[in-house]
Design an enzyme around this catalytic site. Structure first.
Site, PDB file in Angstrom:
ATOM      1  NE  ARG A 170      -3.078   0.457  -0.720  1.00  0.00           N
ATOM      2  CZ  ARG A 170      -3.369   0.397  -1.921  1.00  0.00           C
ATOM      3  NH1 ARG A 170      -2.888   1.578  -2.811  1.00  0.00           N
ATOM      4  NH2 ARG A 170      -3.774  -0.357  -2.531  1.00  0.00           N
ATOM      5  CE  LYS A 224      -2.047  27.856  -5.758  1.00  0.00           C
ATOM      6  NZ  LYS A 224      -3.060  28.603  -6.617  1.00  0.00           N
ATOM      7  CE  LYS A 230       0.931  34.769  -4.362  1.00  0.00           C
ATOM      8  NZ  LYS A 230       0.831  34.394  -5.717  1.00  0.00           N
ATOM      9  CD  GLU A 281      -0.462  37.134  -7.729  1.00  0.00           C
ATOM     10  OE1 GLU A 281      -0.494  35.921  -7.694  1.00  0.00           O
ATOM     11  OE2 GLU A 281      -0.852  37.959  -6.944  1.00  0.00           O
ATOM     12  CG  ASP A 288      -3.648  35.619 -10.172  1.00  0.00           C
ATOM     13  OD1 ASP A 288      -3.785  34.427 -10.578  1.00  0.00           O
ATOM     14  OD2 ASP A 288      -4.253  36.076  -9.419  1.00  0.00           O
TER      15      ASP A 288
END
Length: 290
Positions: free
Chosen positions: A106, A141, A173, A203, A224
């Site tokens: 597994r 991410k 950002k 960004e 974005d």
């Protein structure tokens, strides 16, 4: 298209992940089922096979689960990472003590199914934009603890890397801009802090921000969640002076239209955080007593 330069990560980097997966499954008492049913001297040969078509990634990594439990287990990969397989096709053959094969099954399949799923999803997006010349890149991410392996799977799918972490490139950002007050001020602060070899990306979600980023002479701009007509205008304004990256809910279906705007990169976060696992199983073929 698979990357012929694909090099699996060294065992030093992925072995701790495999060990954690095994410890999580074994708990404090071990494999109660296998220890009750299978004698220690039983030998077996098994085939790890795809049950649905897809792109292969990290066979050697996943197979380490078997050999960590018992060094006598032999693993013979049948398909190289970065290759496509049909349903029913073998990925690897494992043989050795049956308890190790069953106990590690597994943990090995969890890793392999997930990473092949990432590679398959990446392949589909890469294929969708192949005519454009745009590259598909992964993001941060990722599943905690699996970033290195997931990003390897993206490369196996034909994708490329964005910055790997917070320490290898600058990405300014929206929240950074709230603090700094402007793109010019944020870029100036960065240049006073980091070395000359560090790339700077900003960004933006408006064209006036693109003008400011170009004026600051950054290396790349992340566009974005902009509509297609705005992306096309951004490409026109940038005129090849900066790398342009588009992001925001890009799928294999929408990717061709995004790539057709002329952007250089498509940033796709779900490749690592939400790709469906590829269906892969282990089937024992021969079982003998030692």
């Amino acid at each position: 298209m698979s990357d012929t330069r694909l090099v699996p990560p060294p065992a030093l980097l992925y072995e701790p992940v495999v060990r954690r997966a095994l410890r999580e499954d074994l708990g404090v008492a071990g494999d109660l089922t296998t220890e009750a049913i299978v004698a220690p001297d039983v030998q077996a040969t098994g085939v790890v096979a795809a049950r649905s078509p897809g792109r292969v990634a990290a066979v050697t990594v996943a197979a380490r689960a078997f050999t960590l439990l018992d060094r006598r287990v032999g693993v013979r990969p049948v398909v190289e990472d970065g290759k496509d397989v049909d349903a029913g096709q073998a990925l690897a053959v494992v043989d050795g003590p049956a308890p190790a094969l069953l106990t590690a099954e597994r943990a090995a399949l969890n890793l392999l199914s997930h990473l092949c799923g990432v590679a398959t999803a990446t392949r589909d997006v890469v294929t969708a934009v192949a005519a454009s010349g745009a590259r598909v890149v992964a993001t941060r991410k990722t599943t905690p603890g699996l970033r290195g392996l997931e990003r390897y799977a993206v490369r196996a799918g034909g994708g490329a890397d964005h910055r790997f972490g917070l320490d290898d490139a600058v990405l300014i950002k929206d929240n950074h801009l709230v603090v700094a007050g402007s793109i010019a001020e944020a870029v100036d602060r960065v240049r006073r802090r980091v070395g000359h070899l560090v790339k700077i990306q900003v960004e933006v979600d408006r064209l006036d921000q693109l003008d400011a980023a170009l004026a600051a002479a950054v290396d790349a701009v992340l566009l974005d969640n902009l509509p297609l007509d705005v992306l096309r205008e951004a490409v026109r304004q940038a005129s090849g002076h900066v790398v342009l990256e588009a992001s925001g809910r890009i799928t294999a279906q929408t990717a061709p239209d995004v790539a057709a705007t002329g952007v250089d990169l498509l940033s796709v976060g779900w490749l690592t955080h939400s790709a469906s696992a590829l269906d892969i199983g282990l089937d024992l073929r021969t079982v003998t007593a030692a």
